[in-house]
Each structure stands twice: as C-alpha cells, then as structure tokens.
Design an enzyme around this catalytic site. Structure first.
Site, PDB file in Angstrom:
ATOM      1  N   CYS A 159      14.479 -26.629   8.377  1.00 53.96           N
ATOM      2  CA  CYS A 159      14.834 -27.380   7.773  1.00 53.96           C
ATOM      3  C   CYS A 159      13.902 -28.238   6.772  1.00 53.96           C
ATOM      4  O   CYS A 159      14.178 -28.859   5.694  1.00 53.96           O
ATOM      5  CB  CYS A 159      15.242 -28.564   8.879  1.00 53.96           C
ATOM      6  SG  CYS A 159      13.887 -28.880   9.836  1.00 53.96           S
TER       7      CYS A 159
ATOM      8  N   LYS B  24      -5.753   5.518  -4.124  1.00 59.52           N
ATOM      9  CA  LYS B  24      -7.050   5.142  -3.980  1.00 59.52           C
ATOM     10  C   LYS B  24      -7.924   6.039  -3.419  1.00 59.52           C
ATOM     11  O   LYS B  24      -9.147   6.243  -3.580  1.00 59.52           O
ATOM     12  CB  LYS B  24      -6.725   3.823  -3.119  1.00 59.52           C
ATOM     13  CG  LYS B  24      -6.316   2.723  -4.071  1.00 59.52           C
ATOM     14  CD  LYS B  24      -6.510   1.276  -3.381  1.00 59.52           C
ATOM     15  CE  LYS B  24      -5.936   0.137  -4.085  1.00 59.52           C
ATOM     16  NZ  LYS B  24      -6.134  -1.089  -3.443  1.00 59.52           N
TER      17      LYS B  24
END
Lengths: 590, 323
Positions: free
Chosen positions: A168, A67
């Site tokens: 969880c 780039k």
C-alpha cells in the site's frame, strides 16, 4: 612472516577464488605477487564499462568478455609461470560440488550477493574447507574467516534481508522517493512494457471497493496505429491524474497525511508535444535510443523540472513504441538500459511531485532503481590485502591468529583497520550446527520442509499435511511417508510442482525432475497463514519459519512478485516426499 | 567550482566512484597533478589507485635500473626481458600505468629529486616520497612547505609485515556536512621534521610501538649511511645500542620498543604484497581526500602490522598542532 615454512605453505596451496570483480581483481593480483602458484577462479559475469574504474585487470577492449578469463590473462602477464584456472560459470552450477571444493586448501569469496555467499558457505561446510569471506561498499569493508566447527559459519548470524516495502505504501501512500521508484519500476514499467499476464498492483488501492479494472485495461491497451502521443497522454492522465483523484476520495487515508495532487497532461503541456525530430528518426541504432539525447538534456546529474520530467516521460514512451516495439511485453527493468532508466526516473519524479516528495536526478534515480553499489578501487585493494593475510594464516593452521577485520571510514579509537577475534559457532545455526534440537517452528499442516545434505548431495522437500486419525495397526507411527507425488492441480497457473495437467496418480521420475526445477519459493496455504498470523513478504527469510532453499532467486530478481501458493488439497491425507533426483542423475564434471 | 561538466566518457567510467564522493570531487581530481618518487610495490599500488581514480597527471621519479628483485612486489613490471632491459623503474611503471586510464597523463621525470628546485614542486598538488633517506624526506618536505600554494606531502615505507605512512597537509581547511549543516574544519599539520622531533615523553600514552621502532631504524640507517632497507640481522646489536641511547634521552622505557619488533624490521626488509596493497590503498584514499577536499584526512601517521592486524592512526605533533 616470510619464514621458510610460510613460503612453502603458500607455494603448495591450491586456492579457489569465487568472483573476479572488484575484490577479485585485487585479490588475484595480490595472491600472485605473494607467491601463490595454483589458483582457480569462478565468475559468470562479463566485463562492463562501469567496472573499469576499479577492476584494473580489464581494459575498454575487454568489454563483453569473461571476467575470469581476462583476469587470468592479465595476471599471467606479470607472473607467467603460475597456474590460474578460470571458470566462466555460475558458482551455483552442480558441477561445483562437494568433491570439487574438497580439492582446495582454502576458498576466498569476492561476491556481491547473499545468495551465492550462502551457497558457497554451505558447500565449504560440507567439504570441510576453510572459507575467507569479504565485502566492500564505498569506503567500508570487512574480511571474515570461517572454519567448520571452530568459528561461526557465514550464516551463524542472521544477515539483514533486503529492504521491502508494504504494497500500500507503493500503490497509495508513498512518502519517500524510493517508494516512487519502486512504483515506477515494478508497477508502471512492468505494466506497460513487461509481461501482461503477470499480476500487477498498479490499480490496487488499499481500501477502495470500486473495481475499475476494466476501465484500466482499456487505458493500458495500445492499439496499433494509434497516435502515440495520445496514448502517452492517456496513460499520464490515468496514473498521475485519475488514480490520484480516486485515492483522494478515500478520506481515511489522508487524515494524517499530506494529500497528493493530481497532475494532468493538459496542465503541464496544453499544446501538442511532437516536434520535429529529424535526427533521431533516421536510422539510429537501438543502443543510441535515448529520450535525453532526443530532448537535448545533457547532464544526468541535473534535477529536471516537472515539465522536463513529463517530456522525458512522453519521449521515452514514444521511443519504446517507435524503436523497440518488438521488446514490449517482454521487457524487465535493467539499469543499463538507458531508455528504461529515463522512463522510470521521469515517472518516479512526476509521482514524487504529486506527493510533495523531492525530485531526484537521473543519476540518483538510476542508483536507487538499479540497486547500484558504490565502489572504489582503494577499499577493494585494502580488503584484498587483508584476505591474503588471513588465507596465509589458514594455510599455516595458525588458528589463534585468525581475525575478522573491519575497514572503517571513520576511525574508532585510532583504528581504521580493526581486527576482532572470530566467534565460536552458533549452536542453533540451522546451517552448520551438528544436530538441530528443534525443528524451525511452526511446523503445521501445509508447512513444507526442505532438507539438504550437501555432503551426500541429497535434498528433498516434505509437504506436511495434518490428519486427525491414523490406523493403529497399519500406521503405528502415527505418520505416513510417501515417495510419489500426485501432481497437485494448479488452479492459479503459477509455476509450481509438477506439470499441472497430469491426471495420473503417480508421476514418473522425469516429470518430477521437470517440476522441481521451477519451484522457487513455496508459501504455506492460506489457512496456515491465518494461523501463524504473519504476512510473509517475498524476501523474508527468518530462522523461525520455512528454511531457506539454495534455489532462492537473487536479490535483483526479487522485485518480481512471484509468490507461489502450494495448493493444499484437503482430501489428500498423506505426507508426500518429493525427491530431487536432478543432482543425483545430472551431475556434471567440468 | 567552475562550471565545467564531466564528459560523457568520464561519467560512464567513473559512475561507481562518483556515487561515493560526488561529481565535484571527481572534477577536482581530474585537474590534479601528483608527483611520486620511489617506485616500489607500495607506491605501485598507490599509483594504480590514483590513476584509476582519474587524477589529471602522475609524474614518476626513479632512475634505478630494473633488477630481478624489483619484480617481487611490483605488478607494473612485466618479467619479459624486452620489457625492462636497461630501463629505469619509472619508465617501466609509466608504460604500465598508462594502460589503466587513458584520461590520465603519466610521465617520467629523471634526475635526483633532492636537486630539484622549489619551483619544480609548485607544479604539483601532492608529493609522495618512498625509499628515501631521512635527510631526503626532510629536504623535500621543506621545499614543498616553502611554496605559497599548498602542496600535500606524504611519505610511505613498508618493511615485511609492517607499513608506515606520514601525512603533511600544512594548514588544511575543508568543510563537511553534519546532518543538515555544513561545518568548517581546520587542521594544522607539523612537518615531518617537526613531528619526529616531538620528544617521546611528550607524546600521548600508548603510542604505537611501531612508531618508535621505525624511528630507531631510521636513525640507524641515517647514522650508518645506509639506503633504506639495507639492513640485516647482524645490525641488531648496533640497533639495540641506539635504542638504549634514544630511550634514555627521551625517558622512554626500552620495553616500549620490543627486541622482536626491531628484529623483524631489520630482517624482513622486502615488501610483503598484502601490506603494499593495504598501505597503497590507505594512501590512495588520503590523497583523494586531500585533493577533493572531501572527507576527514588522517593526521598524521598511519601504521599497519600484519602480526596483530591493526591499522591505526597516531597523532604525532607538538602541543600547538595537536588536535
């Protein structure tokens, strides 16, 4: 604004740009048009197709190229007589040191991650060079100016940490689609295609005492020559059927929650799945491997049914084993990997279906899984204009006129572009304030303090260990400082300090260097954890606890749950300093 | 919306912006036709933005021959002699814009836009005018308004550190989602002529000084027969005199239009690239909103002044169209 004074300030300025992406392209163009003649630009990325909707200096033919270099070439086309120096490199490399930064009159950031921003912030402070920061997302954007001692530094105000979810929720009680994505990406995908040695919470249940790990290992093991379809069904039934049934057996969990329903392959596909797929079997390149293509699903914006998702699940699994066998065991999720995105979308959707969560299209799932930032050219152009305006003020040392400017999507009191005066430095900022009146607390046995002096390019880690008694004669200060590391025994075989195997009581300098590099995050020992009562999540960085390292991994890699535990040997009664010799001995000039 | 899907190429290229405004909006953009007149820096920025966004076509009007000064704020013009020798601004910009997105049709229309008939404008969904005299602005706006189809009309002007943008969407209806509901919105816009005819004393208090200052300069250039931007500091006495007259007529205190501001607008007539980027960006967003039907369009003037850094919206409309 176009006075002689201003023109000469611009002409003689040496500017550093960090980032040649969305903001970078617009910024480089505007700087060049505004008369800047000496611009340096750092970017480690190469060009991708999805960049082309806004990074207008790049063309289709540039995909894969640097780039920074292509941006330079493109701008020279309309301003051939200015100097643009590109660096296809990571701004965090040691060659971009304080001396490098000192040569610039101003630094302009066009970055997309917190980690690099922090790094540049600290180096600008060390070099005492003004920094103009910026960021955009969709229609929103902002530009801020940072001058050591005069304004806040980039880190004076805590930046929001990236979102994390309790384990969880991911393993047992998802309530949002993103939970299903994280499950599909970081657990299932990782388990099936990633490094098998890594810990994986896929079969962990919050309060289930039954340990079925042996059974699970069998399930995920794919023996050579086995029918892939059978394997696929087995996995499917295990994670969407069996695991759900086990979870359901724990009544407590579901007292106040909607129960999930188990899904088995026989319910969705009673008959055999395999169909003639002559087209895909014959010598297709790895790039073209796609379950969607193979199944004739054309539109990534469609929301597939449970059956379609299940088909994609099996087909993508099959294609991985058939076409990309070699990669299995080493794969990490990559948003640009079409097959991986398909698999994760399908798996997440099936799980969502099970839990009554609305399904999403591949397009949407990819955005969530890949943390894709939505972006348009116009916002970047506006922000680039604002950056140059601030940069010119900085060069003119027009400090009363420095502004932080916010680009809003909806006007506030008629304002779409809202300038605000910068704040004074935060006196308790642990990055830029002159002296810390207090150490970040708590500092207890097992705490590891990191000290960085970017001006001297010195950093060290101090492991604190508590001892009840000190000899008043030999250790009058009530403390002991030691400069040699005794390699701690690495019981968990995680990457950590030292090589783990050394039996000598002192490591040579070289060994210390090797070890230091690998340590990314250090956690206090378990005893310390209990004392503070805080469960530390991987990406949590708060002022009151362990100071941030410059070596902190990027957000995108944080999904790897690599908590390294420092093994505290209570027999060892000394304070240990580990010196990071790397920066002193391996300094490179670019 | 008809059932046409975006092509695979479009989905890949436009991925990041589809995540901003959705696939439907992208489809509408790809069918839209934009007319642009006056290829200076700000308009070059705007064109870059909408070509990247993927509009159906962009038609450029500007027969002025490229001169050295054209390059000052316009990155679409490459300085090699061969690139621009003898060519018009529209031609040179057209060549460069095509490179940004092959799926967008970019073309040149020659001639004086004020001579084009009403039916010419019917081909377009949005018309953007810059570097035009007061008379021309009013004329083009009127022609667009004569059509049965809505043609969105915009003017944009940048001088030094200041920029002004005007929007006319006629009678604009659109829908938006608020929480779980979809609500229908309607905004009525005045024409440029109607807007600037609103007596100054009838405007809300604290309207941007830049609005008034631009109107004074605009009038001055009109009366003196100057091209837009053709002023110098020598014109200050004349401008101050005009200000006095206008303020008297409008019962506005002259301090509402500071000397210093007028001076800046008279002398800093060249475009300042950061301001071009900002105004070109805002304009780009507005046109995208109007064509896609998504998002609240601004009504009806936008001002930016790098001196104070504010980008603000002013609603300059008579009581019937005031929102």
């Amino acid at each position: 604004m176009s006075s002689e004074e201003q023109l000469s300030a611009i002409k003689g300025a040496k500017v550093l740009m960090v980032g040649a992406g969305g903001i970078g392209c617009e910024l480089l163009k505007t700087l060049a048009l505004s008369g800047f003649q000496d611009i340096h630009i750092i970017d480690m990325d190469t060009i991708e197709v999805s960049n082309l909707n806004r990074q207008f200096l790049f063309r289709q033919s540039h995909v894969g190229q640097s780039k920074a270099k292509v941006a330079r070439d493109a701008v020279l086309r309309f301003r051939p007589n200015i100097s643009i120096t590109p660096y296809h490199a990571n701004v965090k490399e040691s060659g971009f040191n304080v001396d490098f930064y000192k040569e610039f009159d101003v630094v302009l950031n066009g970055l997309d991650n917190l980690d690099a921003r922090r790094h540049v912030n600290r180096l600008c402070l060390a070099a005492d060079v003004p920094l103009v920061e910026s960021g955009t997302t969709g229609f929103l954007g902002q530009v801020t100016v940072h001058l050591k001692g005069k304004t806040e530094c980039y880190e004076c105000q805590p930046k929001p940490a990236p979102k994390t979810y309790p384990v969880c929720t991911i393993t047992s009680t998802p309530s949002k689609f993103v939970h299903c994505i994280v499950w599909a990406k970081d657990l299932l995908f990782a388990k099936l295609f990633g490094d098998k040695n890594l810990e994986n919470d896929l079969n962990v249940r919050s309060s289930d005492a039954t340990n079925l790990s042996e059974h699970s290992e069998d399930v995920f093991e794919c023996r050579k020559g086995k029918d892939i379809e059978q394997y696929g069904r087995r996995i499917y039934d295990h994670v969407f059927g069996h695991n759900i049934e086990v979870a359901l057996s724990n009544e407590e969990t579901w007292k106040n929650r909607n129960r999930p329903r188990p899904i088995y392959s026989k319910d969705v596909f009673p008959d055999k799945l395999t169909k003639e797929n002559g087209k895909t079997e014959k010598g297709s390149a790895t790039d073209d491997v796609s379950a969607m293509a193979s199944l004739g699903l054309k539109n990534p914006q469609d929301i597939w049914s449970l059956a379609e998702n299940s088909r994609v699940f099996y087909e993508s699994l099959r294609l991985f084993f058939l076409k990309r066998q070699k990669e299995i065991g080493n794969l990490t999720f990559d948003k640009d990997d079409q097959l991986a995105v398909e698999f994760v979308t399908a798996a997440a959707n099936i799980r969502a279906s099970s839990f009554g969560i609305p399904l999403h299209s591949l397009f949407e799932a990819k955005g969530i899984a890949g943390n894709i930032v939505h972006a348009v050219a116009t916002t970047n152009a506006i922000i680039a204009g604002l950056i140059v305006i601030e940069a010119i003020k900085v060069l003119k040392k027009d400090s009363n006129s420095y502004r932080m400017t916010y680009c809003l999507e909806h006007p506030s009191k008629k304002l779409l572009l809202m300038p605000v005066e910068p704040y004074e430095p935060n006196k308790s900022c642990y990055v830029c304030s002159e002296a810390l009146s207090e150490l970040p607390s708590p500092v207890i046995s097992g705490t590891v303090l990191t000290i960085e002096d970017l001006q001297q390019e010195f950093s060290c880690r101090i492991n604190i260990k508590h001892r009840e008694e000190f000899d008043e004669e030999r250790e009058p200060d009530g403390m002991l400082l030691s400069g040699w590391v005794e390699a701690p025994v690495d019981k968990n075989n995680n990457k950590s300090i030292g090589n783990g195997e050394s039996t000598s009581s002192a490591l040579s300098m070289e060994e210390i260097q090797e070890g230091e590099k690998d340590v990314e995050i250090q956690e206090t020992s378990e005893s310390a954890e209990n004392v503070t009562g805080k469960k530390r999540k991987l990406s949590e960085v708060s002022k009151g606890t362990i100071p941030d390292h410059s070596g902190l991994p990027d957000e995108s890699s944080r999904n790897q749950n690599q908590l390294e535990k420092l093994d505290v040997d209570d027999e060892d009664d000394e304070l240990i300093i580990s010196n990071d010799w790397e920066s002193l001995t391996k300094k490179k000039r670019l | 919306m008809d059932g046409e899907e975006l092509t695979e190429q479009e989905t890949a290229l436009y991925d990041r912006q589809i995540r901003v405004w959705g696939a439907d909006a992208q489809r509408r953009l790809s069918k839209s036709h934009i007319l642009v007149c006056g290829m200076k820096g700000t308009v070059a920025e705007f064109c870059k933005n909408i070509v990247l966004a993927g509009v159906g076509s962009v038609t450029l009007v500007d027969d002025r021959i490229v001169a050295d000064e054209s390059l000052s704020a316009n990155f679409l013009i490459l300085p090699h002699e061969n690139h621009y020798n003898g060519k018009t601004l529209a031609e040179v910009c057209c060549d460069s814009l095509k490179e940004f997105n092959h799926m967008v049709h970019v073309a040149v229309e020659t001639g004086d836009i004020s001579t084009f008939g009403v039916e010419f404008f019917e081909k377009f969904d949005a018309v953007i005018i810059s570097c035009c005299s007061l008379g021309k602005k009013k004329l083009i706006n009127r022609k667009c308004r004569k059509l049965s189809k809505r043609v969105a009309f915009y003017t944009v002007e940048c001088r030094g550190s200041c920029g002004e943008m005007f929007v006319d969407l006629l009678d604009y209806k659109y829908s938006k989602k608020k929480l779980e509901e979809t609500i229908e919105c309607q905004i009525e816009y005045p024409s440029f002529e109607e807007a600037i005819s609103v007596p100054w004393r009838a405007l809300p208090r604290r309207v941007s000084k830049l609005y008034f200052a631009m109107r004074v300069i605009e009038q001055f250039e009109d009366v003196e027969g100057r091209n837009p931007g053709e002023t110098t500091i020598a014109d200050l006495p004349g401008v101050l005199k005009l200000r006095k007259e206008l303020c008297e007529t409008n019962s506005l205190d002259e301090s509402q239009i500071p000397d210093a501001l007028l001076e800046r607008l008279l002398t800093d007539t060249r475009e300042f690239p950061p301001v071009c980027a900002i105004i070109g960006g805002i304009l780009g967003q507005e046109v995208i909103k109007a064509i896609s039907g998504k998002g609240d369009p601004l009504k009806n003037f936008f001002f930016f002044d790098a001196m104070d850094g504010k980008g603000l919206i002013e609603d300059i409309s008579g009581p019937s169209t005031r929102s």
